[in-house]
Design a protein around this motif. Structure first.
Motif, PDB file in Angstrom:
ATOM      1  N   PHE B  55       0.827  -1.202   0.000  1.00  7.37           N
ATOM      2  CA  PHE B  55       0.000   0.000   0.000  1.00  7.37           C
ATOM      3  C   PHE B  55       0.868   1.261   0.000  1.00  7.37           C
ATOM      4  O   PHE B  55       0.616   2.201  -0.754  1.00  7.37           O
ATOM      5  N   LEU B  56       1.905   1.278   0.837  1.00  7.64           N
ATOM      6  CA  LEU B  56       2.769   2.461   0.923  1.00  7.64           C
ATOM      7  C   LEU B  56       3.464   2.740  -0.410  1.00  7.64           C
ATOM      8  O   LEU B  56       3.556   3.890  -0.848  1.00  7.64           O
ATOM      9  N   VAL B  57       3.947   1.671  -1.059  1.00  5.54           N
ATOM     10  CA  VAL B  57       4.623   1.842  -2.353  1.00  5.54           C
ATOM     11  C   VAL B  57       3.641   2.403  -3.376  1.00  5.54           C
ATOM     12  O   VAL B  57       3.920   3.386  -4.070  1.00  5.54           O
ATOM     13  N   GLU B  58       2.440   1.784  -3.449  1.00  8.20           N
ATOM     14  CA  GLU B  58       1.474   2.202  -4.466  1.00  8.20           C
ATOM     15  C   GLU B  58       0.951   3.603  -4.200  1.00  8.20           C
ATOM     16  O   GLU B  58       0.866   4.435  -5.098  1.00  8.20           O
ATOM     17  N   GLU B  59       0.638   3.867  -2.932  1.00  6.01           N
ATOM     18  CA  GLU B  59       0.014   5.144  -2.608  1.00  6.01           C
ATOM     19  C   GLU B  59       0.987   6.314  -2.760  1.00  6.01           C
ATOM     20  O   GLU B  59       0.611   7.376  -3.247  1.00  6.01           O
ATOM     21  N   GLN B  63       0.291   9.348  -5.397  1.00  3.96           N
ATOM     22  CA  GLN B  63       0.212  10.750  -4.961  1.00  3.96           C
ATOM     23  C   GLN B  63       1.466  11.523  -5.354  1.00  3.96           C
ATOM     24  O   GLN B  63       1.631  12.668  -4.941  1.00  3.96           O
ATOM     25  N   ALA B  64       2.349  10.878  -6.125  1.00  4.65           N
ATOM     26  CA  ALA B  64       3.588  11.512  -6.578  1.00  4.65           C
ATOM     27  C   ALA B  64       4.398  12.086  -5.423  1.00  4.65           C
ATOM     28  O   ALA B  64       4.950  13.178  -5.511  1.00  4.65           O
ATOM     29  N   ILE B  65       4.449  11.329  -4.319  1.00  6.79           N
ATOM     30  CA  ILE B  65       5.298  11.730  -3.201  1.00  6.79           C
ATOM     31  C   ILE B  65       6.688  11.175  -3.479  1.00  6.79           C
ATOM     32  O   ILE B  65       6.828  10.014  -3.857  1.00  6.79           O
ATOM     33  N   ASP B  66       7.704  12.024  -3.323  1.00  7.96           N
ATOM     34  CA  ASP B  66       9.062  11.584  -3.598  1.00  7.96           C
ATOM     35  C   ASP B  66       9.535  10.736  -2.410  1.00  7.96           C
ATOM     36  O   ASP B  66      10.076  11.256  -1.440  1.00  7.96           O
ATOM     37  N   ILE B 108       0.182   8.818   5.619  1.00  4.89           N
ATOM     38  CA  ILE B 108       0.542   9.517   4.369  1.00  4.89           C
ATOM     39  C   ILE B 108      -0.191  10.856   4.304  1.00  4.89           C
ATOM     40  O   ILE B 108       0.421  11.905   4.095  1.00  4.89           O
ATOM     41  N   ASP B 109      -1.513  10.822   4.497  1.00  2.00           N
ATOM     42  CA  ASP B 109      -2.311  12.034   4.309  1.00  2.00           C
ATOM     43  C   ASP B 109      -2.003  13.101   5.345  1.00  2.00           C
ATOM     44  O   ASP B 109      -1.992  14.288   5.035  1.00  2.00           O
ATOM     45  N   ARG B 110      -1.754  12.675   6.585  1.00  2.00           N
ATOM     46  CA  ARG B 110      -1.592  13.698   7.633  1.00  2.00           C
ATOM     47  C   ARG B 110      -0.137  13.944   7.991  1.00  2.00           C
ATOM     48  O   ARG B 110       0.292  15.097   8.070  1.00  2.00           O
ATOM     49  N   TYR B 111       0.651  12.879   8.238  1.00  2.00           N
ATOM     50  CA  TYR B 111       2.028  13.114   8.681  1.00  2.00           C
ATOM     51  C   TYR B 111       2.946  13.484   7.515  1.00  2.00           C
ATOM     52  O   TYR B 111       3.643  14.496   7.548  1.00  2.00           O
TER      53      TYR B 111
END
Lengths: 182, 132
Positions: B55-59, B63-66, B108-111
């Motif tokens: 999930f972390l890898v996909e998400e 969300q294009a998080i580096d 991911i969304d908050r921290y």
């Protein structure tokens, strides 16, 4: 551990810790002899015969964050439950091979599970380590390695969603092609 | 797109993907890179760390998080698996416990994105199972 691929993910961490450059995962289905063989081979630091023997005990671990080490004992237990066995071959400085033998048609033999997902997570999670996965059945053989994937992908990251889906499809269709038991 | 059955198919696909790839590679990686380590020892796997990491890898990709998501061994908090260590650029690493998919999304969304503090941080003065 519910599936063979969970064990693969787990045991491979030992190889990574042993500073392996290449970790080879080999699954062999020998239907005629009713065998399902798993082999995880690394070129890491290896162990002395004493350590290799003790590694099969649940209360042995090389780490100091906790006192138990259940990865290998759980694999051993799962293999033995199907009338099989587990063996560790290791040489200091050369590497370690863990071999587990399962009864193919035994009701307690775990399914392979999400092998494509495990291969991807290993490849993404340990960028400095090479992984190779071979699966043999009487119908044929399938092989995939991070070395060939990285060469094809160039600067496109492995974790690109489309690429991950593509690799997953590649592994699954080929396993189906050789009638692998998933 | 046609089915991927060989490395040649994958190569074709890669060329298509490459053409659409966003040009964020040229940004200076080290000051924007989020480092995520997922505890993937026996205890982690048994508690679902594999699903958490997927999930972390996909998400983070979606969300294009580096971010770079890697695996690590047991951090000693076996009772709080799956555990995830997150290092935001220029910050101290923070370890989160009991990270299932829902918690991973919250993290991911908050921290990671907003920098807010989220419940479930394993404080540095927590003890590992051996010290209990």
């Amino acid at each position: 551990m519910k599936t063979i691929s969970d064990h693969i993910l787990d045991i491979s961490q030992n190889s990574v810790k042993a500073s392996a450059n290449l970790i080879e995962i080999i699954v062999r289905e020998v239907w005629n002899d009713d065998l399902y063989l798993l082999e995880i081979r690394d070129d890491g630091c290896g162990m002395t015969p004493e350590t290799a023997a003790r590694a099969q005990e649940p209360f042995f671990t090389s780490r100091n964050t906790r006192k138990v080490g259940l990865g290998l004992p759980l694999l051993k237990q799962n293999a033995e439950q199907t009338g099989g066995s587990m063996e560790i071959r290791s040489e200091l400085g050369k590497g370690t091979t863990v071999m587990a033998q399962f009864g193919y048609s035994h009701i307690d033999r775990p399914a392979l599970g999400d092998m494509a997902g495990v291969f991807l997570l290993l490849a993404i999670g340990h960028p400095g380590t090479g992984f190779r996965y071979d699966h043999f059945t009487p119908e044929g053989a399938f092989s995939i390695s991070t070395a060939e994937l990285l060469e094809i992908l160039g600067e496109v990251p492995l974790k690109t969603p489309e690429i991950m889906a593509g690799i997953r499809e590649l592994i699954l269709t080929n396993l189906m092609e050789i009638k692998a038991t998933i | 797109m046609s089915k991927i059955t060989s490395l040649a198919d994958l190569k074709k696909m890669k060329e298509q993907v490459q053409a659409n790839l966003k040009l964020r590679e040229n940004s200076d990686a080290s000051d924007t890179l989020v480092q995520i380590k997922v505890g993937m020892a026996t205890c982690g796997i048994a508690s679902g760390a594999k699903e958490t990491m997927t999930f972390l890898v996909e998400e983070t990709s979606h969300q294009a998080i580096d971010a770079v998501v890697t695996q690590t061994g047991c951090m000693g908090f076996c009772y709080a698996e799956p555990t995830v260590e997150i290092t935001l650029p220029g910050k101290e690493p923070v370890v989160f416990g009991y990270v299932d998919k829902a918690r991973a999304r919250e993290i991911i969304d908050r921290y990671i994105i907003k920098g807010e503090l989220v419940d479930g941080i394993i404080p540095v003065n927590f003890r590992t199972i051996d010290e209990k």
